[in-house]
Design an enzyme around this catalytic site. Structure first.
Site, PDB file in Angstrom:
ATOM      1  N   ASP A   1       0.817  -1.213   0.000  1.00 32.00           N
ATOM      2  CA  ASP A   1       0.000   0.000   0.000  1.00 32.00           C
ATOM      3  C   ASP A   1       0.850   1.262   0.000  1.00 32.00           C
ATOM      4  OD1 ASP A   1       0.970  -0.150   2.604  1.00 32.00           O
ATOM      5  OD2 ASP A   1      -0.993  -0.051   3.574  1.00 32.00           O
TER       6      ASP A   1
ATOM      7  N   TYR B   1      12.041   2.996  -1.214  1.00 30.08           N
ATOM      8  CA  TYR B   1      11.391   1.682  -1.234  1.00 30.08           C
ATOM      9  C   TYR B   1      10.075   1.735  -1.985  1.00 30.08           C
ATOM     10  CZ  TYR B   1       8.148  -1.880   0.373  1.00 30.08           C
ATOM     11  OH  TYR B   1       7.174  -2.848   0.408  1.00 30.08           O
TER      12      TYR B   1
END
Length: 357
Positions: A134, A159
């Site tokens: 998410d 990331y």
């Protein structure tokens, strides 16, 4: 009938492999590079099980991937392999670009060539299941609606940017080449075999050692928490019935602040493993917030429930109790993963923790 699972010795991947083989006799080939977070001990219960084959290797190695596909002829690739820790991505983004972007590209190209060689029912049945996060959606305000599958991508860390890139590659390979893909974007996982750099296992391990429990900033960052075995069941559901080219958000319907999480862990440890020195809450400390720390994530998981009938089986209360009990019962596993390099990294990341106010 075989699955190829990348990153299957990591936290989520190993839980998926164990869950799959507990419910199916369909063989699994696990590919893992065994970096710091990949651990063969996670799969120790499968030693000698003819249904499981472990291969030590890198998803960027096209020759290896081609050989595995030709040898095992999997009906699906379930792609977990990823560098996944935000803090590490801030200090060393290069590894994230290589594994999450180049590695996914390599797998997609190998899968495309393999799928192109299939015929009839084998070709129709083949799937490439991409497991994502998410965090690609960015950060939410406290009153914002939860992330749906159509929420714009706004990654804020190296990331999450690398995972967003991999998601886009998977989408493009479906729309350009017709590769039969499905993607799942999950919320924060927790449960057995979680490497103790992440919040929940770090709090458990540090508390048991009498060390400070470091909380970034004011502790009010919000995440949705998903028990890892529930995540495994969601992947099974999407692999079995997900529509090609679609994305499914997988969440636990458990929004909690980081401080709530730490309080819950402390209270469970007070109950299950009391400390003569007093409540573990005494160890809570506050440290400087990390750069670009997203304030809130929340998953709207109604699509997967509506289309595939999936909902998490665990509440946060049942899942976190199982998790704390697992760490209490598996001290040897924790000791083995806490190498000197890991301890040095934690010390460097969190520094000298400030006293709790």
């Amino acid at each position: 009938m075989t699955l190829l699972v990348t990153g299957g010795a990591g936290f989520i991947g190993s839980n998926f492999v164990l869950d799959w083989l507990a419910q199916s006799d369909e063989p699994v080939v696990t590919l893992d590079a065994l970096t710091y977070a990949g651990n063969l001990e996670n799969l120790a219960s499968l030693q000698g099980d003819a249904r499981h084959t472990f291969v030590h290797g890198d998803i960027c190695d096209r020759v290896l991937i081609d050989r595995l596909l030709a040898q095992h002829r999997p009906r699906a690739i379930v792609h977990f392999a990823a560098e996944s820790h935000v803090d590490r991505s801030i200090h060393g983004p290069g590894a994230f670009m290589r594994t999450n972007i180049e590695g996914t590209y390599t797998l997609l190209e190998a899968a495309r060539a393999f799928w192109g060689s299939l015929q009839g029912g084998e070709r129709e049945a083949f799937r490439f299941h991409h497991v994502s996060t998410d965090e690609v959606y960015g950060s939410l305000g406290s009153a914002d609606a939860a992330f749906t599958e159509t929420h714009p991508y706004e990654p804020n860390s190296p990331y999450s940017a690398s995972k967003a890139a991999s998601d886009h590659l998977v989408r493009a390979w479906h729309h350009t080449y017709g590769l039969p893909v499905v993607t799942t974007n999950c919320s924060n996982n927790y449960g057995p075999f979680h490497f103790p750099e992440k919040l929940i296992p770090l709090m458990i391990v540090n508390a048991l050692a009498g060390k400070p429990l470091p909380i970034y900033g004011d502790g009010q960052n919000v995440r949705d928490w998903l028990y890892v075995r529930d995540h495994a069941s969601a992947i099974r559901a999407v692999l079995a019935g997900g529509r090609l080219g679609e994305t499914y958000n997988v969440g636990g319907w458990n929004e909690k602040t980081n401080l709530e999480i730490v309080h819950t862990v402390c209270d469970l440890l007070d109950e299950l493993h009391p400390d003569a020195a007093g409540s573990y809450r005494r160890l809570i400390t506050y440290v400087q917030d990390r750069p670009g720390h997203d304030r809130r994530y929340a998953i709207d998981a109604r699509k997967i429930e509506r289309e595939l009938g999936w909902r998490p089986a665990e509440t946060f209360e049942t899942g976190i109790r199982k998790t704390v009990q697992w760490y209490l019962a598996n001290a040897d596993w924790v000791a083995h993963v806490q190498s000197g390099a890991y301890r040095d990294w934690v010390a460097r990341q969190y520094g000298e923790a400030a006293p709790s106010p």
